[in-house]
Design an enzyme around this catalytic site. Structure first.
Site, PDB file in Angstrom:
ATOM      1  N   LYS A 205       0.844  -1.191   0.000  1.00  0.00           N
ATOM      2  CA  LYS A 205       0.000   0.000   0.000  1.00  0.00           C
ATOM      3  C   LYS A 205       0.880   1.242   0.000  1.00  0.00           C
ATOM      4  O   LYS A 205       1.707   1.434   0.895  1.00  0.00           O
ATOM      5  CB  LYS A 205      -0.912  -0.005   1.234  1.00  0.00           C
ATOM      6  CG  LYS A 205      -1.754   1.256   1.327  1.00  0.00           C
ATOM      7  CD  LYS A 205      -2.870   1.140   2.330  1.00  0.00           C
ATOM      8  CE  LYS A 205      -3.632   2.447   2.388  1.00  0.00           C
ATOM      9  NZ  LYS A 205      -4.745   2.393   3.334  1.00  0.00           N
ATOM     10  N   ARG A 215     -10.831  10.069   0.942  1.00  0.00           N
ATOM     11  CA  ARG A 215     -10.706  10.763   2.237  1.00  0.00           C
ATOM     12  C   ARG A 215     -11.854  11.746   2.417  1.00  0.00           C
ATOM     13  O   ARG A 215     -12.372  11.916   3.517  1.00  0.00           O
ATOM     14  CB  ARG A 215      -9.336  11.422   2.348  1.00  0.00           C
ATOM     15  CG  ARG A 215      -8.241  10.350   2.463  1.00  0.00           C
ATOM     16  CD  ARG A 215      -6.851  10.928   2.614  1.00  0.00           C
ATOM     17  NE  ARG A 215      -5.856   9.846   2.580  1.00  0.00           N
ATOM     18  CZ  ARG A 215      -4.566  10.028   2.365  1.00  0.00           C
ATOM     19  NH1 ARG A 215      -4.093  11.249   2.170  1.00  0.00           N
ATOM     20  NH2 ARG A 215      -3.736   9.005   2.357  1.00  0.00           N
ATOM     21  N   LYS A 228       1.013  10.350   5.134  1.00  0.00           N
ATOM     22  CA  LYS A 228       1.106   9.005   5.702  1.00  0.00           C
ATOM     23  C   LYS A 228       2.405   8.306   5.321  1.00  0.00           C
ATOM     24  O   LYS A 228       2.500   7.080   5.329  1.00  0.00           O
ATOM     25  CB  LYS A 228      -0.122   8.184   5.263  1.00  0.00           C
ATOM     26  CG  LYS A 228      -1.458   8.806   5.692  1.00  0.00           C
ATOM     27  CD  LYS A 228      -2.650   7.864   5.479  1.00  0.00           C
ATOM     28  CE  LYS A 228      -3.943   8.507   5.979  1.00  0.00           C
ATOM     29  NZ  LYS A 228      -5.115   7.585   5.853  1.00  0.00           N
ATOM     30  N   GLU A 244       7.235  -6.694   2.151  1.00  0.00           N
ATOM     31  CA  GLU A 244       5.987  -6.570   2.930  1.00  0.00           C
ATOM     32  C   GLU A 244       5.120  -7.816   2.763  1.00  0.00           C
ATOM     33  O   GLU A 244       4.578  -8.345   3.742  1.00  0.00           O
ATOM     34  CB  GLU A 244       5.172  -5.351   2.457  1.00  0.00           C
ATOM     35  CG  GLU A 244       5.685  -3.992   2.914  1.00  0.00           C
ATOM     36  CD  GLU A 244       5.259  -3.649   4.334  1.00  0.00           C
ATOM     37  OE1 GLU A 244       4.627  -4.489   5.011  1.00  0.00           O
ATOM     38  OE2 GLU A 244       5.565  -2.512   4.768  1.00  0.00           O
ATOM     39  N   LYS A 259      -2.232  -1.631  -3.806  1.00  0.00           N
ATOM     40  CA  LYS A 259      -3.084  -0.451  -3.797  1.00  0.00           C
ATOM     41  C   LYS A 259      -2.232   0.805  -3.863  1.00  0.00           C
ATOM     42  O   LYS A 259      -1.265   0.871  -3.103  1.00  0.00           O
ATOM     43  CB  LYS A 259      -3.878  -0.481  -2.489  1.00  0.00           C
ATOM     44  CG  LYS A 259      -4.780   0.682  -2.279  1.00  0.00           C
ATOM     45  CD  LYS A 259      -5.496   0.511  -0.981  1.00  0.00           C
ATOM     46  CE  LYS A 259      -6.246   1.791  -0.713  1.00  0.00           C
ATOM     47  NZ  LYS A 259      -6.442   2.013   0.676  1.00  0.00           N
ATOM     48  N   SER A 285     -10.207   5.442  -5.232  1.00  0.00           N
ATOM     49  CA  SER A 285     -11.138   6.539  -5.519  1.00  0.00           C
ATOM     50  C   SER A 285     -10.622   7.498  -6.591  1.00  0.00           C
ATOM     51  O   SER A 285     -11.381   7.949  -7.449  1.00  0.00           O
ATOM     52  CB  SER A 285     -11.422   7.295  -4.221  1.00  0.00           C
ATOM     53  OG  SER A 285     -10.210   7.739  -3.623  1.00  0.00           O
ATOM     54  N   TYR A 324     -15.071   0.778  -6.979  1.00  0.00           N
ATOM     55  CA  TYR A 324     -16.349   1.483  -6.842  1.00  0.00           C
ATOM     56  C   TYR A 324     -17.203   1.278  -8.095  1.00  0.00           C
ATOM     57  O   TYR A 324     -18.379   1.590  -8.094  1.00  0.00           O
ATOM     58  CB  TYR A 324     -16.113   2.976  -6.611  1.00  0.00           C
ATOM     59  CG  TYR A 324     -15.293   3.254  -5.371  1.00  0.00           C
ATOM     60  CD1 TYR A 324     -15.906   3.418  -4.133  1.00  0.00           C
ATOM     61  CD2 TYR A 324     -13.899   3.336  -5.424  1.00  0.00           C
ATOM     62  CE1 TYR A 324     -15.161   3.662  -2.993  1.00  0.00           C
ATOM     63  CE2 TYR A 324     -13.140   3.567  -4.303  1.00  0.00           C
ATOM     64  CZ  TYR A 324     -13.767   3.731  -3.090  1.00  0.00           C
ATOM     65  OH  TYR A 324     -13.019   3.956  -1.959  1.00  0.00           O
TER      66      TYR A 324
HETATM   67  C1  PBG Z   1      -7.398   3.831   5.009  1.00  0.00           C
HETATM   68  C2  PBG Z   1      -7.776   3.541   3.612  1.00  0.00           C
HETATM   69  C3  PBG Z   1      -7.572   4.364   2.515  1.00  0.00           C
HETATM   70  C4  PBG Z   1      -8.194   3.762   1.446  1.00  0.00           C
HETATM   71  C5  PBG Z   1      -8.745   2.566   1.880  1.00  0.00           C
HETATM   72  N1  PBG Z   1      -8.468   2.429   3.237  1.00  0.00           N
HETATM   73  C6  PBG Z   1      -6.934   5.685   2.389  1.00  0.00           C
HETATM   74  C7  PBG Z   1      -5.700   6.014   3.043  1.00  0.00           C
HETATM   75  O1  PBG Z   1      -4.881   5.143   3.337  1.00  0.00           O
HETATM   76  O2  PBG Z   1      -5.508   7.188   3.274  1.00  0.00           O
HETATM   77  C8  PBG Z   1      -8.248   4.358   0.080  1.00  0.00           C
HETATM   78  C9  PBG Z   1      -9.364   3.928  -0.776  1.00  0.00           C
HETATM   79  C10 PBG Z   1      -9.602   4.766  -1.970  1.00  0.00           C
HETATM   80  O3  PBG Z   1      -8.919   5.761  -2.258  1.00  0.00           O
HETATM   81  O4  PBG Z   1     -10.546   4.419  -2.665  1.00  0.00           O
HETATM   82  N2  PBG Z   1      -6.626   3.046   5.705  1.00  0.00           N
END
Ligand code: PBG
Length: 334
Positions: A205, A215, A228, A244, A259, A285, A324
């Site tokens: 991730k 968000r 982050k 990982e 991701k 997203s 989505y």
């Molecule tokens: C949070 C989380 C995130 C997403 C899924 N779980 C965002 C982040 O890590 O800030 C992102 C999903 C998306 O953008 O559709 N742990």
């Protein structure tokens, strides 16, 4: 004057256009299939009744109240979608510095999971394990003096995972990127009698700008302090992702995720080829926003872009894709 005729022409022995020439032939040589079986529908929840609230920048995505989520789950199942990944919008009043709402067994996620399981028992339910929907600073972990605390956060995540298992979630998906959380969550689930629940680790991730609309959708966007990067991966790194995955598998993960999706297809391929384990991709997203906006202004064909992008995840090696678009895509496949 140039010579226009040749007595002896060189013909290519191999013509790749031959098997491409007719639809029936293209169907026969197609290497990858995309079906609703491959899709996991990402869904955002909001408290209330009869709520369908549009999400900014994501035309076609709505925050759904639990009753609406139940309706959506029925529709998804009827379309052949096997699982839903739920994410909660939490307003400021329910947020705190320690994200305590995450371990409230009666929170929005847990209530909705129970309702969906009652109404549609044969659909898989997936939940994020992370604190960002519940903290007032928008981070995935506990924060002290600006530092995200690893081991203290994992304590809370273990409780969150058990609460989610209690509510009926089938797949527990830690998305927090703390070190060592998979092993501890596995032990916590087993100790609570949930050795039957899967762990899908968000192993690879990245600290990505493509999470922007999400968000906003969960109400964390304006709250997030800083970034982050101390827990999510640097987009420049690839080998680190395999490291990982190796750790998460050794700690008991049943499946792993990459991701975001589209800019990271190379990682899907590397993970799948290296480990051969169930590998999921998350079309996040920001990817949804790019495709839907470009489609809506006519720059690209929305329907075709949705199906092409999802097929490419499969070609890269993904077993399943969280998106989505899942429902819209399944409808396009009818
Ligand atoms: C949070 C989380 C995130 C997403 C899924 N779980 C965002 C982040 O890590 O800030 C992102 C999903 C998306 O953008 O559709 N742990």
């Amino acid at each position: 004057m140039s010579k226009l005729t040749f007595t002896s022409r060189q013909y290519p022995a191999t013509r790749l256009r031959r098997p491409r020439a007719q639809a029936w032939s293209r169907n026969l040589v197609r290497e990858t299939r995309l079906t609703p079986d491959d899709l996991i529908w990402a869904m955002v929840l909001k408290d209330g009744k009869g709520v369908r609230e549009p999400v900014d920048h994501m035309n076609g995505v709505f925050r759904l109240s639990p009753d609406e989520a139940v309706k959506a789950a029925k529709e998804a199942r009827a379309l052949g979608i096997n699982a839903l990944a739920l994410f909660p919008y939490t307003d400021l009043a329910q947020r705190s510095s320690d994200g305590a709402e995450a371990v409230n067994g009666d929170n929005l996620m847990c209530r909705t999971a129970k309702m969906i399981k009652d109404a549609v028992p044969d659909i898989g339910l997936i939940c994020d394990v992370a604190l960002d929907p519940y903290t007032d600073h928008g981070h995935d972990g506990l924060m002290k003096d600006g530092i995200i605390l690893n081991d203290e956060t994992v304590d809370v995540l273990c409780r969150q995972a058990v609460v989610q298992a209690d509510a009926g979630f089938d797949i527990i998906a830690p998305s927090d990127m703390m070190d060592g959380r998979i092993g501890r969550i596995r032990a916590a689930l087993d100790n609570a009698g949930y050795e039957d629940r899967q762990i899908m680790s968000y192993a690879v991730k990245y600290a990505s700008c493509f999470y922007g609309p999400y968000r906003g959708a969960i109400g964390s966007g304006d709250l997030l302090k800083g970034d982050k990067k101390t827990y999510q991966m640097d987009p420049a790194n690839s080998n680190e992702g395999l490291h990982e995955v190796a750790l998460d598998l050794s700690e008991g993960a049943d499946s792993v995720m990459v991701k975001p999706g589209m800019p990271y297809l190379d990682m899907i391929t590397r993970v799948k080829q290296t480990f051969g384990v169930p590998t999921y991709a998350f079309q996040v997203s920001g990817e949804y926003a790019m495709i839907s906006m470009a489609g809506d202004v006519g720059a690209i064909n929305r329907d075709r872009a949705i199906l092409e992008s999802l097929m490419c995840f499969r070609r890269a090696g993904a077993d399943g894709i969280i998106s989505y678009f899942a429902k819209e895509a399944a409808e396009l496949m009818l």
